[in-house]
Structures are given as structure tokens and as C-alpha cells.
Design a protein around this motif. Structure first.
Motif, PDB file in Angstrom:
ATOM      1  N   THR A  58      15.609   7.624   1.682  1.00  0.00           N
ATOM      2  CA  THR A  58      16.397   7.748   0.338  1.00  0.00           C
ATOM      3  C   THR A  58      15.657   7.301  -0.739  1.00  0.00           C
ATOM      4  O   THR A  58      15.796   7.839  -1.807  1.00  0.00           O
ATOM      5  CB  THR A  58      17.576   6.554   0.808  1.00  0.00           C
ATOM      6  N   ARG A  59      14.591   6.412  -0.632  1.00  0.00           N
ATOM      7  CA  ARG A  59      13.741   5.943  -1.838  1.00  0.00           C
ATOM      8  C   ARG A  59      12.987   7.436  -2.326  1.00  0.00           C
ATOM      9  O   ARG A  59      12.854   7.471  -3.425  1.00  0.00           O
ATOM     10  CB  ARG A  59      12.697   4.933  -1.252  1.00  0.00           C
ATOM     11  N   HIS A 101       9.366  17.207   3.321  1.00  0.00           N
ATOM     12  CA  HIS A 101       9.334  16.958   4.757  1.00  0.00           C
ATOM     13  C   HIS A 101       9.288  15.610   4.690  1.00  0.00           C
ATOM     14  O   HIS A 101       8.439  15.027   5.650  1.00  0.00           O
ATOM     15  CB  HIS A 101       8.221  17.596   5.367  1.00  0.00           C
ATOM     16  N   LEU A 102      10.482  15.012   4.054  1.00  0.00           N
ATOM     17  CA  LEU A 102      10.279  13.464   4.429  1.00  0.00           C
ATOM     18  C   LEU A 102      10.653  12.784   5.622  1.00  0.00           C
ATOM     19  O   LEU A 102       9.833  11.899   5.924  1.00  0.00           O
ATOM     20  CB  LEU A 102      11.413  12.806   3.219  1.00  0.00           C
ATOM     21  N   GLU A 103      11.233  13.430   6.421  1.00  0.00           N
ATOM     22  CA  GLU A 103      11.288  12.811   7.682  1.00  0.00           C
ATOM     23  C   GLU A 103      10.067  12.936   8.766  1.00  0.00           C
ATOM     24  O   GLU A 103       9.590  12.241   9.447  1.00  0.00           O
ATOM     25  CB  GLU A 103      12.704  13.167   8.819  1.00  0.00           C
ATOM     26  N   SER A 104       9.559  14.279   8.503  1.00  0.00           N
ATOM     27  CA  SER A 104       8.217  14.560   9.224  1.00  0.00           C
ATOM     28  C   SER A 104       7.176  13.513   8.787  1.00  0.00           C
ATOM     29  O   SER A 104       6.576  13.098   9.617  1.00  0.00           O
ATOM     30  CB  SER A 104       7.996  15.913   8.838  1.00  0.00           C
ATOM     31  N   CYS A 105       7.360  13.245   7.442  1.00  0.00           N
ATOM     32  CA  CYS A 105       6.237  12.510   6.922  1.00  0.00           C
ATOM     33  C   CYS A 105       6.334  11.092   7.514  1.00  0.00           C
ATOM     34  O   CYS A 105       5.231  10.518   7.988  1.00  0.00           O
ATOM     35  CB  CYS A 105       6.275  12.394   5.363  1.00  0.00           C
ATOM     36  N   PHE A 106       7.725  10.506   7.669  1.00  0.00           N
ATOM     37  CA  PHE A 106       7.837   9.393   8.051  1.00  0.00           C
ATOM     38  C   PHE A 106       7.201   8.881   9.757  1.00  0.00           C
ATOM     39  O   PHE A 106       6.653   8.165   9.970  1.00  0.00           O
ATOM     40  CB  PHE A 106       9.094   8.933   8.087  1.00  0.00           C
ATOM     41  N   THR A 107       7.622  10.151  10.518  1.00  0.00           N
ATOM     42  CA  THR A 107       7.273  10.072  11.914  1.00  0.00           C
ATOM     43  C   THR A 107       5.835  10.195  11.929  1.00  0.00           C
ATOM     44  O   THR A 107       5.045   9.613  12.823  1.00  0.00           O
ATOM     45  CB  THR A 107       7.881  11.140  12.769  1.00  0.00           C
ATOM     46  N   GLY A 147       0.677  -1.236   0.118  1.00  0.00           N
ATOM     47  CA  GLY A 147       0.172   0.147  -0.033  1.00  0.00           C
ATOM     48  C   GLY A 147       0.849   1.168   0.102  1.00  0.00           C
ATOM     49  O   GLY A 147       2.017   1.303  -0.487  1.00  0.00           O
ATOM     50  N   PHE A 148       0.213   2.251   0.386  1.00  0.00           N
ATOM     51  CA  PHE A 148       0.785   3.879   0.274  1.00  0.00           C
ATOM     52  C   PHE A 148       1.605   3.712   1.910  1.00  0.00           C
ATOM     53  O   PHE A 148       0.989   3.630   2.785  1.00  0.00           O
ATOM     54  CB  PHE A 148      -0.172   4.558   0.306  1.00  0.00           C
ATOM     55  N   PRO A 149       2.749   4.289   1.719  1.00  0.00           N
ATOM     56  CA  PRO A 149       3.789   4.501   0.542  1.00  0.00           C
ATOM     57  C   PRO A 149       4.766   3.749   0.727  1.00  0.00           C
ATOM     58  O   PRO A 149       5.993   4.134   0.823  1.00  0.00           O
ATOM     59  CB  PRO A 149       4.180   5.961   1.295  1.00  0.00           C
ATOM     60  N   ASP A 150       4.646   2.360   0.713  1.00  0.00           N
ATOM     61  CA  ASP A 150       5.527   1.277   0.690  1.00  0.00           C
ATOM     62  C   ASP A 150       6.141   0.765  -0.578  1.00  0.00           C
ATOM     63  O   ASP A 150       5.710   1.434  -1.695  1.00  0.00           O
ATOM     64  CB  ASP A 150       4.813   0.390   1.665  1.00  0.00           C
TER      65      ASP A 150
END
Length: 326
Positions: A229-230, A178-184, A37-40
């Protein structure tokens, strides 16, 4: 995914898919088609495949879905219509000389796994739904406003406010920035979703403020770094097309073309008790309407990524069902 063979294949509409394959131990054993699924990406299924399915003798095909990782990333939301993507899957299976598989998915991949059965019931031995309850194809246009109003009445809060950001024209740019923010935000405690994805502008405000929060134990530093990274490489423009396709009407009127609405094959629903978006109670509607006559309904502890947080129990649940349900 090192124990699986990585392959690429160009489907008839000139899109390239990357997928990972491991044949079953015996030709008569089924292969499980795993759809993330998203965002895998296909690697979402690494534990299920290598710790549970393959040791139990089952085959695995895990696909990088359209818009993700090693697969093509068109920017036209119409390319993401299930009618077309399910056909892509049949061509991948044909390439592996597989007539029938167990269709399994999580999040958007679960909706995709359902539609694969709806469009191609003759290719599906069983259906495994992770988090997302079964929804029959409908002739009615999808309304995001109506969906949020309905879930607010049922659950006391809207479950899809984050879709406004993800389906907007430039929403992907905020995620990219804001990739790190998104991940957390995505992998924080399940209760935190009430203030982010389930709150109007909650995710948007979280990202703009560059907020960060503690993540669940499964969301390791290695997992976070791989995510960053992705998406530094690939961006969110492709993945957000899944939301644009739904909100923009590209999934409408599919009921006129599907071959099966009632799931006549054995099915398994795995819900997680603390998933704030995909509420496990939602499966009751399909059960009430007689759409899942051969359903096994299981609820485990965890949030939206309970398949990681409760990985061993999840994997055993799937394998036990495969042994008993097919």
C-alpha cells in the motif's frame, strides 16, 4: 506507533519531515533518535519504542527519512547528501528543544546515524549501529565496482550487486512494478539473499520473473500489505536516491567538513550472524583502527532484519546498553 505523537516540520531547505515523538519519563533521561533504513519508515521502530524504550523511561524520536512515507520525496540525489540531511535532523531536534540524543540507526539509517555524529558530535550522547559497521568519512570517491571486488575477496562473494539496480536511472520502476516480489525477496530466508541481492542481476531477474518466496515469520501478511500500500502510493523513486547519491559522488569528500571521525562517545554495534550484506565481521576494521574506543560489540541471531526476527533480544540489548553505557 499510536503511543507516540505524530508531527510534521518544515526544515530550512523547504522540505517537510514527518516524525514521531515521545518525551522521556524524566527530563534527565536521554531521548533516542531512531533512523530507519531502506525500504522502511519510522514504524520500523514501533516495537523498540513501545515495548522497550518508552517503558524503560527513555524518550524517542523516530523520523520518516527523506524520500519516505510522510516526508518530502525530492528526486535530485544531491538533496540526499548526508551533509544536508544531518542538518535537517538538527533542526528537528531544535524544534523539540533537544540538545543531545542517542543516535541509532539500521541499514541506511545506520550510516545516517554515524554521519550525524561525524557532523554534529556535540549533539550526540551515544551511537547505536544496527547491522552496518562503522565506516569513517573518507576523502576517496566511492566505487561500487571496487566495493564488490573487496567484499568478494573478504567474504567469498560480493555483497552489493543489488546496488547496480537500485542506483540505475530507472531501477525504481522495476521495484514499483513488482512490489510483492520485492517484499518476498527482501524478507525471505537470509540464505536466499545469496541468489538475489548478492548475485549480479539476481534481484533484477527475480523481479522480472515475478518470483515469490516464503518469507520469515516476522514478515506477516499485515506487514506485506502495508508495504504494498505504501509503495503503490509513494513509489521507489525517492528511496533509491540514497543509492544514487552514494554512487553518483554526492557523499564524497565529506571528511573535509566533518567535526569528528573517532567516536568518542559510548557506542553499541548490534550485528546479526546471518546478514549476508552487512556482515558483522566488518566491525573489526573500525575496532582495529581505534575508531570506536568505547564500543560494546554484540552479535545476535538473525539476518538483515534481525531486529524484527529477534525483536525481544534486540530491544533488551539496546536498553541494557543504555542503562550501562551512558
Amino acid at each position: 506507533m499510536d503511543s507516540l505523537t505524530k508531527k510534521t516540520f518544515e526544515v530550512s531547505r523547504s522540505l517537510t519531515y514527518t516524525y514521531f515523538h515521545h518525551p522521556p519519563a524524566q527530563p534527565e533521561n536521554p531521548t533516542v533518535l531512531c533512523i530507519h533504513g531502506f525500504p522502511d519508515e519510522a514504524a520500523e521502530w514501533a516495537d523498540l519504542a513501545t515495548t522497550h524504550l518508552i517503558p524503560a523511561g527513555y524518550g524517542v524520536i523516530a523520523v520518516d527519512c527523506l524520500g519516505y512515507a510522510g516526508t518530502s520525496k525530492p528526486l535530485d540525489p544531491a538533496m540526499y547528501a548526508f551533509e544536508h540531511m544531518t542538518k535537517d535532523l538538527t533542526e528537528i531536534l531544535d524544534n523539540e528543544k533537544l540538545q543531545k540524543v542517542v543516535s541509532l540507526g539500521h541499514d541506511w539509517g545506520c550510516a545516517f546515524a554515524q554521519r550525524f555524529y561525524n557532523y554534529y558530535p556535540d549533539r550526540v550522547l551515544g551511537l547505536v549501529m544496527v547491522n552496518v559497521a562503522y565506516t569513517a568519512p573518507s576523502d576517496q570517491p566511492f566505487s561500487l565496482d571496487a566495493a564488490n571486488e573487496m567484499t568478494k575477496k573478504i567474504f567469498g562473494y560480493a555483497t552489493l550487486p543489488y546496488w547496480y539496480l537500485l542506483s540505475s536511472e530507472d531501477g525504481y520502476k522495476l521495484l514499483d512494478e513488482h512490489l510483492e516480489s520485492c517484499f518476498t525477496a527482501l524478507h525471505g530466508p537470509p540464505e536466499s539473499w545469496l541468489d538475489t541481492v548478492c548475485k549480479y542481476d539476481g534481484l533484477k531477474d527475480f523481479l522480472i520473473a515475478e518470483k515469490k518466496q516464503e518469507t520469515e515469520p516476522y514478515a506477516t501478511e499485515e506487514m506485506k500489505n502495508a508495504f504494498i500500500t505504501r509503495f503503490k502510493r509513494d513509489g521507489f523513486a525517492g528511496p533509491t536516491c540514497w543509492y544514487k547519491a552514494m554512487v553518483g559522488g554526492h557523499q564524497n569528500f565529506e571528511a573535509k567538513k566533518v567535526k569528528a571521525i573517532i567516536v568518542e562517545v559510548p557506542s553499541l554495534y548490534v550485528g546479526f550472524d546471518n546478514d549476508k550484506v552487512c556482515r558483522p565481521e566488518a566491525i573489526a576494521m573500525a575496532m582495529k583502527n581505534g575508531l570506536l574506543p568505547k564500543l560494546t560489540n554484540v552479535k545476535l541471531e538473525g539476518g538483515h532484519w534481525g531486529l524484527h526476527a529477534n525483536a525481544d533480544k534486540f530491544g533488551k540489548t539496546v536498553v541494557d546498553w543504555l542503562k550501562q553505557g551512558l
